[in-house]
Design a protein around this motif. Structure first.
Motif, PDB file in Angstrom:
ATOM      1  N   LEU A  61     -18.179   6.277  -3.024  1.00 36.81           N
ATOM      2  CA  LEU A  61     -18.506   5.602  -1.728  1.00 36.81           C
ATOM      3  C   LEU A  61     -19.216   4.412  -2.063  1.00 36.81           C
ATOM      4  CD1 LEU A  61     -17.941   6.525   1.127  1.00 36.81           C
ATOM      5  CD2 LEU A  61     -20.444   7.410   0.982  1.00 36.81           C
ATOM      6  N   ASN A  62     -20.031   4.397  -2.947  1.00 37.95           N
ATOM      7  CA  ASN A  62     -20.603   2.919  -3.348  1.00 37.95           C
ATOM      8  C   ASN A  62     -19.475   2.033  -3.707  1.00 37.95           C
ATOM      9  OD1 ASN A  62     -23.016   3.945  -2.549  1.00 37.95           O
ATOM     10  ND2 ASN A  62     -23.782   4.486  -4.630  1.00 37.95           N
ATOM     11  N   ALA A  63     -18.518   2.629  -4.552  1.00 35.71           N
ATOM     12  CA  ALA A  63     -17.533   1.679  -5.306  1.00 35.71           C
ATOM     13  C   ALA A  63     -16.674   1.211  -3.984  1.00 35.71           C
ATOM     14  CB  ALA A  63     -16.714   2.498  -6.261  1.00 35.71           C
ATOM     15  N   LEU A  64     -16.425   2.038  -3.003  1.00 33.17           N
ATOM     16  CA  LEU A  64     -15.480   1.519  -1.959  1.00 33.17           C
ATOM     17  C   LEU A  64     -16.049   0.508  -1.103  1.00 33.17           C
ATOM     18  CD1 LEU A  64     -13.874   5.000  -0.871  1.00 33.17           C
ATOM     19  CD2 LEU A  64     -12.812   3.220  -2.048  1.00 33.17           C
ATOM     20  N   MET A  65     -17.276   0.333  -1.115  1.00 28.13           N
ATOM     21  CA  MET A  65     -18.052  -0.837  -0.501  1.00 28.13           C
ATOM     22  C   MET A  65     -17.374  -2.032  -0.942  1.00 28.13           C
ATOM     23  SD  MET A  65     -22.032  -0.292   0.196  1.00 28.13           S
ATOM     24  CE  MET A  65     -22.531  -0.515  -1.299  1.00 28.13           C
ATOM     25  N   GLY A  66     -16.627  -2.274  -1.823  1.00 26.83           N
ATOM     26  CA  GLY A  66     -16.132  -3.381  -2.463  1.00 26.83           C
ATOM     27  C   GLY A  66     -14.552  -3.330  -2.236  1.00 26.83           C
ATOM     28  N   LEU A  67     -14.152  -2.720  -1.359  1.00 26.26           N
ATOM     29  CA  LEU A  67     -12.634  -2.663  -1.287  1.00 26.26           C
ATOM     30  C   LEU A  67     -12.182  -3.991  -0.945  1.00 26.26           C
ATOM     31  CD1 LEU A  67     -11.708   0.716   0.988  1.00 26.26           C
ATOM     32  CD2 LEU A  67     -10.702  -0.194  -1.188  1.00 26.26           C
ATOM     33  N   PRO A  68     -10.935  -4.297  -1.629  1.00 23.01           N
ATOM     34  CA  PRO A  68     -10.426  -5.605  -1.319  1.00 23.01           C
ATOM     35  C   PRO A  68      -9.824  -5.376  -0.044  1.00 23.01           C
ATOM     36  CG  PRO A  68     -10.009  -4.871  -3.828  1.00 23.01           C
ATOM     37  CD  PRO A  68     -10.480  -3.825  -2.940  1.00 23.01           C
ATOM     38  N   PRO A  69      -9.823  -6.417   0.947  1.00 27.87           N
ATOM     39  CA  PRO A  69      -9.233  -6.312   2.293  1.00 27.87           C
ATOM     40  C   PRO A  69      -7.766  -6.373   2.153  1.00 27.87           C
ATOM     41  CG  PRO A  69     -11.127  -7.639   2.523  1.00 27.87           C
ATOM     42  CD  PRO A  69     -10.877  -7.291   0.981  1.00 27.87           C
ATOM     43  N   VAL A  70      -7.167  -7.059   1.414  1.00 34.22           N
ATOM     44  CA  VAL A  70      -5.911  -7.269   1.124  1.00 34.22           C
ATOM     45  C   VAL A  70      -5.139  -5.758   0.768  1.00 34.22           C
ATOM     46  CG1 VAL A  70      -5.627  -9.668   0.940  1.00 34.22           C
ATOM     47  CG2 VAL A  70      -5.977  -8.047  -1.191  1.00 34.22           C
ATOM     48  N   VAL A  71      -5.777  -4.993  -0.144  1.00 30.57           N
ATOM     49  CA  VAL A  71      -5.586  -3.927  -0.498  1.00 30.57           C
ATOM     50  C   VAL A  71      -5.522  -2.647   0.470  1.00 30.57           C
ATOM     51  CG1 VAL A  71      -6.064  -1.849  -2.495  1.00 30.57           C
ATOM     52  CG2 VAL A  71      -6.267  -4.054  -2.855  1.00 30.57           C
ATOM     53  N   VAL A  72      -6.692  -2.979   1.030  1.00 27.71           N
ATOM     54  CA  VAL A  72      -6.606  -2.145   2.381  1.00 27.71           C
ATOM     55  C   VAL A  72      -5.614  -2.118   3.361  1.00 27.71           C
ATOM     56  CG1 VAL A  72      -7.864  -1.457   4.499  1.00 27.71           C
ATOM     57  CG2 VAL A  72      -9.029  -1.605   2.171  1.00 27.71           C
ATOM     58  N   GLY A  73      -5.070  -3.509   3.714  1.00 29.97           N
ATOM     59  CA  GLY A  73      -4.120  -4.037   4.562  1.00 29.97           C
ATOM     60  C   GLY A  73      -2.899  -3.336   4.001  1.00 29.97           C
ATOM     61  N   LEU A  74      -2.691  -3.400   2.571  1.00 29.00           N
ATOM     62  CA  LEU A  74      -1.220  -2.904   1.922  1.00 29.00           C
ATOM     63  C   LEU A  74      -1.303  -1.647   2.399  1.00 29.00           C
ATOM     64  CD1 LEU A  74       1.100  -3.276   0.236  1.00 29.00           C
ATOM     65  CD2 LEU A  74      -0.429  -3.169  -1.868  1.00 29.00           C
ATOM     66  N   LEU A  75      -1.998  -0.811   1.979  1.00 27.91           N
ATOM     67  CA  LEU A  75      -2.216   0.580   2.128  1.00 27.91           C
ATOM     68  C   LEU A  75      -1.946   1.283   3.526  1.00 27.91           C
ATOM     69  CD1 LEU A  75      -4.883   1.773  -0.058  1.00 27.91           C
ATOM     70  CD2 LEU A  75      -2.641   2.073  -0.561  1.00 27.91           C
ATOM     71  N   VAL A  76      -2.834   0.356   4.447  1.00 30.32           N
ATOM     72  CA  VAL A  76      -2.448   0.702   6.038  1.00 30.32           C
ATOM     73  C   VAL A  76      -0.887   0.387   6.134  1.00 30.32           C
ATOM     74  CG1 VAL A  76      -3.097   0.402   8.224  1.00 30.32           C
ATOM     75  CG2 VAL A  76      -4.759   0.484   6.769  1.00 30.32           C
ATOM     76  N   PHE A  77      -0.540  -0.753   6.005  1.00 30.48           N
ATOM     77  CA  PHE A  77       0.963  -1.134   6.114  1.00 30.48           C
ATOM     78  C   PHE A  77       1.884  -0.048   5.547  1.00 30.48           C
ATOM     79  CE2 PHE A  77       4.653  -3.280   4.813  1.00 30.48           C
ATOM     80  CZ  PHE A  77       5.244  -4.083   5.790  1.00 30.48           C
ATOM     81  N   LEU A  78       1.735   0.379   4.460  1.00 36.45           N
ATOM     82  CA  LEU A  78       2.538   1.214   3.855  1.00 36.45           C
ATOM     83  C   LEU A  78       2.555   2.680   4.647  1.00 36.45           C
ATOM     84  CD1 LEU A  78       1.845   0.710  -0.062  1.00 36.45           C
ATOM     85  CD2 LEU A  78       3.928   0.309   1.266  1.00 36.45           C
ATOM     86  N   ALA A  79       1.182   2.974   5.076  1.00 39.35           N
ATOM     87  CA  ALA A  79       1.244   4.211   5.901  1.00 39.35           C
ATOM     88  C   ALA A  79       1.895   4.108   7.303  1.00 39.35           C
ATOM     89  CB  ALA A  79      -0.154   4.608   6.032  1.00 39.35           C
ATOM     90  N   LEU A  80       1.690   3.117   7.886  1.00 42.28           N
ATOM     91  CA  LEU A  80       2.122   2.546   9.227  1.00 42.28           C
ATOM     92  C   LEU A  80       3.632   2.064   9.250  1.00 42.28           C
ATOM     93  CD1 LEU A  80      -1.017   1.044  10.945  1.00 42.28           C
ATOM     94  CD2 LEU A  80      -0.178   3.618  11.069  1.00 42.28           C
ATOM     95  N   SER A  81       4.240   1.699   8.292  1.00 41.56           N
ATOM     96  CA  SER A  81       5.480   1.080   8.338  1.00 41.56           C
ATOM     97  C   SER A  81       6.583   2.283   8.751  1.00 41.56           C
ATOM     98  CB  SER A  81       5.773   0.551   6.944  1.00 41.56           C
ATOM     99  OG  SER A  81       5.998   1.359   6.016  1.00 41.56           O
ATOM    100  N   ARG A  82       7.649   1.963   9.000  1.00 46.15           N
ATOM    101  CA  ARG A  82       8.737   2.608   9.585  1.00 46.15           C
ATOM    102  C   ARG A  82       8.957   3.908   8.780  1.00 46.15           C
ATOM    103  NH1 ARG A  82      12.124   2.038  13.875  1.00 46.15           N
ATOM    104  NH2 ARG A  82      11.405  -0.413  13.972  1.00 46.15           N
ATOM    105  N   SER A  83       8.911   3.678   7.371  1.00 46.99           N
ATOM    106  CA  SER A  83       9.347   4.766   6.346  1.00 46.99           C
ATOM    107  C   SER A  83       8.065   5.449   5.968  1.00 46.99           C
ATOM    108  CB  SER A  83       9.975   4.309   5.467  1.00 46.99           C
ATOM    109  OG  SER A  83       9.339   3.200   4.482  1.00 46.99           O
ATOM    110  N   GLY A  84       6.789   5.006   6.315  1.00 47.62           N
ATOM    111  CA  GLY A  84       5.633   5.516   5.941  1.00 47.62           C
ATOM    112  C   GLY A  84       5.120   6.901   6.485  1.00 47.62           C
ATOM    113  N   PRO A  85       4.101   7.509   6.201  1.00 43.46           N
ATOM    114  CA  PRO A  85       3.929   9.002   6.593  1.00 43.46           C
ATOM    115  C   PRO A  85       3.309   8.896   8.116  1.00 43.46           C
ATOM    116  CG  PRO A  85       2.449   8.242   5.082  1.00 43.46           C
ATOM    117  CD  PRO A  85       3.485   6.962   4.907  1.00 43.46           C
TER     118      PRO A  85
END
Lengths: 229, 244
Positions: A61-85
């Motif tokens: 949890l402490n490590a995730l405080m420094g999550l890079p926003p673009v990585v979060v964006g990429l993961l959410v993009f992959l999850a929400l994209s038409r072929s994502g889960p």
């Protein structure tokens, strides 16, 4: 006719400017609200319970405080994209997608900081509560209440982090004019287009919002010291 | 471990009973084979040099720690504890008392809160943040919280250790008034003068052992154990760490 300056845009209440500010605030407030519920719950749970793997979770949890926003964006993009889960939800390039991205970004911050605050307070109260035989649910309520000013400050910090973020909302929102264009993404776009007055006016408003949030956090702290000790 | 600490009432005339109770932290025995009964009556004062096990014995009697061996019998619902440095909740003086009442399942209405604060002379500070009180006022508030639960036994762990004489007297007056109302006082102190003022009976600890138990007058006039004699004479009595 001359282009209006940044200050003229602000003072005249430019409709485009106001729409961007309104969307930014509503998305960020919604994300802070959701992250607040999740983060405070997770923080309290980690602070007051002991289970195998807890320490690892705290470190993660402490490590995730420094999550890079673009990585979060990429993961959410992959999850929400038409072929994502989660593609069937049809949320990509909507304000809801931006709320999800910002929530993921600031939940670890709120959870990690609130865990620390509640755990410190629990260390202070533990013997007294045990001596008073305070029931479990009452302990949690009392800790959250007595830590309320620190927790509000943490929520404001989360809001500030979300409001200033650009990478994640750019990726999952698509920066669509009149629909998913936020203050930060607009600043990036208008600067690249050379429309500096709009970019500067949004920058001024963003800084003003940050200033207000920090002033509010400081005020909360001062009030708590004066009225709650 | 838990089964050695009983929540059952001890015998009716006995408020608390320890039988061969020991307490060990790691390899260190902080209390060894303590057996005693505490019945209704005047204040019992725990005395002994620093590190003799006074606080550990109080915590054991209160049920804050479980014995490593032996048994402790006490009706836990009828005891209260005041620490050397009490923790004030981050709320008003009145809200602190209300919290203690609620935790005990008692009605936390204005009448009860006012009665508890009046008992310790803090009614006029009811709305002040508890953490902004002086040290003496905080200890009096801790007493109000503890007494509001209507305890049969009130444990106090050196409650005046960091207070000035005026504040110490205020706390002692409350303690003696509570004793007069029938609350059994069990209090630790290393202040010989305070023990003389308050004690009806003295338990003297040294090196984690209960080395002497006597009526106050007898203890102060004719202490039997060499440790108590040296302590009362003002000698430095150093508690050795007892390692098994």
């Amino acid at each position: 006719m001359d282009e209006p300056s940044a200050f003229q845009l602000i003072l005249s209440g430019d409709p485009q400017l106001l729409a961007i500010v309104r969307l930014s605030l509503s998305v960020t407030l919604a994300a802070t609200l959701v992250a607040g519920v999740l983060g405070l719950g997770l923080g309290a749970c980690l602070a007051l319970t002991r289970f195998p793997g807890r320490q690892g979770l705290v470190i993660a949890l402490n490590a995730l405080m420094g999550l890079p926003p673009v990585v979060v964006g990429l993961l959410v993009f992959l999850a929400l994209s038409r072929s994502g889960p989660l593609g069937f939800l049809g949320l990509l390039f909507t304000p809801q997608a931006m709320i999800i991205a910002q929530t993921i970004l600031i939940t670890p911050i709120i959870a990690a900081l609130s865990r620390q605050v509640i755990e410190d307070l629990w260390a202070e109260y533990k013997d007294e509560f045990t001596a008073m035989d305070v029931p479990g649910a009452m302990r949690v309520r009392a800790l959250l209440w007595d830590a309320r000013f620190s927790l509000v400050t943490i929520l404001l910090a989360g809001f500030g982090r979300a409001a200033a973020e650009v990478g994640a909302v750019m990726i999952v929102g698509g920066n669509i004019e009149g629909f998913t264009r936020m203050m930060t993404t607009s600043i990036a776009l208008e600067t690249s287009k050379g429309d500096l007055p709009l970019a500067i006016s949004l920058g001024i408003i963003l800084i003003a919002i940050m200033f207000c949030v920090n002033a509010l956090a400081w005020g909360v702290r001062q009030w708590s010291v004066r009225h709650a000790g | 471990m838990q089964d050695r600490w009983s929540y059952k009432d001890a015998a009716p005339q006995t408020l608390l009973r320890l039988y061969n109770a020991s307490l060990r932290y790691g390899a260190v025995d902080v209390l060894q084979d303590v057996s005693l009964e505490i019945s209704a009556g005047g204040p019992v004062i725990l005395m002994g040099p620093n590190g003799s096990g006074k606080t550990s014995l109080l915590k054991l009697m209160m049920g804050l720690v479980a014995p490593s061996a032996g048994e402790v019998h006490c009706a836990r619902s009828r005891v209260s504890f005041v620490f050397q440095k009490s923790v004030m909740l981050r709320r008003s003086v009145a809200a602190n008392v209300a919290f203690a009442l609620q935790a005990a399942g008692l009605p936390a209405n204005d009448k009860e809160i006012h009665a508890a604060l009046a008992q310790v002379g803090l009614s006029y500070l009811a709305q002040r943040p508890a953490r902004r009180l002086s040290g003496g006022e905080q200890q009096r508030l801790a007493l109000a919280r503890a007494l509001s639960r209507n305890p049969a036994i009130l444990f106090l762990d050196e409650p005046t250790a960091s207070l000035d004489p005026a504040q110490t007297k205020a706390v002692e007056d409350i303690v003696m008034a509570s004793a007069a109302l029938g609350v059994k006082i069990v209090m630790s102190t290393h202040d010989i003068g305070q023990a003389r003022r308050l004690a009806s009976e003295v338990l003297f600890l040294a090196g984690g052992r209960l080395v002497e138990r006597a009526a106050a007058e007898s203890f102060f006039n004719l202490p039997e154990s060499p440790e108590a004699q040296r302590f009362l004479a003002g000698d430095l009595v150093i508690s050795p760490e007892v390692k098994s």
